[in-house]
Design a protein around this motif. Sequence first.
Motif, short mmCIF file in Angstrom:
data_model
loop_
_atom_site.label_atom_id
_atom_site.label_comp_id
_atom_site.label_asym_id
_atom_site.label_seq_id
_atom_site.Cartn_x
_atom_site.Cartn_y
_atom_site.Cartn_z
N GLY A 494 21.93 49.19 54.19
CA GLY A 494 22.96 50.01 54.83
C GLY A 494 22.69 51.49 54.80
O GLY A 494 23.58 52.29 55.11
N GLU A 495 21.47 51.91 54.43
CA GLU A 495 21.11 53.31 54.40
C GLU A 495 19.85 53.55 55.24
O GLU A 495 18.95 52.70 55.27
CB GLU A 495 20.84 53.79 52.97
N LEU A 496 19.82 54.69 55.91
CA LEU A 496 18.61 55.12 56.60
C LEU A 496 17.73 55.82 55.57
O LEU A 496 18.08 56.88 55.05
CB LEU A 496 18.96 56.08 57.74
N VAL A 497 16.58 55.20 55.24
CA VAL A 497 15.68 55.74 54.22
C VAL A 497 14.50 56.39 54.93
O VAL A 497 13.77 55.75 55.69
CB VAL A 497 15.19 54.64 53.27
N LEU A 498 14.32 57.69 54.69
CA LEU A 498 13.23 58.48 55.26
C LEU A 498 12.35 58.95 54.12
O LEU A 498 12.84 59.45 53.10
CB LEU A 498 13.77 59.68 56.04
N PRO A 570 23.57 57.29 54.23
CA PRO A 570 24.42 56.14 54.57
C PRO A 570 24.66 56.07 56.08
O PRO A 570 25.04 57.06 56.71
CB PRO A 570 25.72 56.42 53.81
N ILE A 571 24.44 54.86 56.64
CA ILE A 571 24.65 54.69 58.09
C ILE A 571 26.12 54.79 58.43
O ILE A 571 26.52 55.39 59.43
CB ILE A 571 24.07 53.32 58.55
N GLN A 572 26.98 54.25 57.57
CA GLN A 572 28.41 54.25 57.83
C GLN A 572 29.14 55.30 56.98
O GLN A 572 30.31 55.13 56.66
CB GLN A 572 28.99 52.85 57.51
#
Length: 579
Positions: A494-498, A570-572
Amino acid sequence: MREAWESRLRRVEPPFEPDLVLPEVDEPAELLNVAAAAPTELTGAAVLLDEVERALLAGEPPEALEERASSARASATSDHERARALRLQVSLALRASDPERARNRLNELILGASEAAQSETSLALLAWLEVAGAGHSAGSALIAERVGDGTLALPLSSVDLALDGPRPRWVGDERMQALLAQVRGVSGAEALVESLERALARRQVFAFVKRLGALSPTAGGERWQLVPRGECIRAQRFDPSPATVLARNERVLDAVRAAAPSLPSGFAWEFAKPQAIEASPRVRETSLTGPYNAYLRTPDVDDLAHGAVQRVMLLKSALLALAALCLLGGWATWRAMVRERRLAELRALFVANVSHELRTPLASILLLAENLADGRVKNAEQAARYHTGIQREALRLRELVDSVLDLSRLERGKPLAIDRADVPLEAWWAATAAELVERALSRGAAMEIRTGELGGRAQLDGNALRRALLNLVENALRHSGDTRLEADAGIVGGELVLGVRDHGRGIPEAERERVFEPFERLEVAPAASSTATPGTGLGLSIVRAIAVAHGGRATCVPVDSGARFELAIPIQAPEVAAT
């Protein structure tokens, strides 16, 4: 003892040897003889006056400087500038051996902007000293009158009463005493000396009242009244003439002992404040006029020894506690000073680095623009390359300006402002990855791009995250010591990890949090530091601030070799209000 002490209090002279005698004045002076604030704005007249002063010091002929001083006076925009101009004209007239013109300019200065000052001393008074010191009649009556009515500035602001030494004393009056010494050396200046001494006395009385309270008549003004003030005693009398003296407690007690009658062998008077009476045997107690009671102690050796031991033990305990507090305070102060000095050095380095970084894109933009303006570009393809170069350098310049603005917000304790939008993740990552590859290639490095699951859209600030990734790439290029870089993106839990990784020297585990602080730099070996280039020192702190503004985090994660930095967004995540 009481009768002997009362007799001393009824005498005209002080009942004890004073450490300080207060001068008699009509009114204490807080605001008299205060210099007017010098203007802070740099005007044309001020610049011209500075030039004339330098030329005068350099020994240029006064005739060549008089016209410039007159022009500065004519264009002056404040009383302070006009006073400076008149002060210079007095000096120029003396240099030109024209005492009459010097006296005329001096009178104009005394009657005009007399509050203007240099080092808290009136320019008019300094000019008078210069004329009188040159052996010319300067007329002390007028300037003595201006000193007396409080319109000429004098160095009195730091005059104070010090009570922390072995005896009360006046402090901060050194410049005033030096000024008095100069004036006393001028023949016929007795009236001015008297005015200066009266001004100093008024200021001393003000300092005395500020420290020890107002002077007001009390009942029984024909005798000395004693008032305790900390470790000092103030004695005050109003009849037949007002008088106030000050002394340390020890001097007062010495005077009381001298007034006491002789005692049998083994007996002695002991003095204490009434509220601090000890519960020990005594054969007589008498109250004295003032802040002390006197006790006649018994010669009980055991009792005296026991009390002395207790007092010594208490004193030792108090001294040990005080020493511990002093050590703790000194250590804390040292830590704070070291940190402040280090931050000051880092800020100075930051300003120097930013100045260097700003010049590079500006120089490139100017060069490309001048080539376009001079018609050196022969075809549309070359013009397009020039326009692309200008745009690239302008974007680089904008990044530096954004970093400085971000630092300003962080130092004021405010979060970074982000602009959330509905961003298609795959398209955003494709464009961002291409920019990361271009940045790496432009610096002679290789960038490997890895793409995980990125389906869908997200509410985030794509431009801010792109800046964060560029900062990570820039940090790796500057400090890792290696040219192999990796960048990846994907959705995990549920997280965008860069992430951005290098294969360089790495970061010790104990330093992985400190590198996110503004201006922080790791200490590296000389051989390693020779390949690093200085930056602004803000890249990683801005990266973390961008992640936090999105409700996420930025960390340095352990890897086998090199260093890897990750942003987890977090995406949301709920929107964070930009402020």
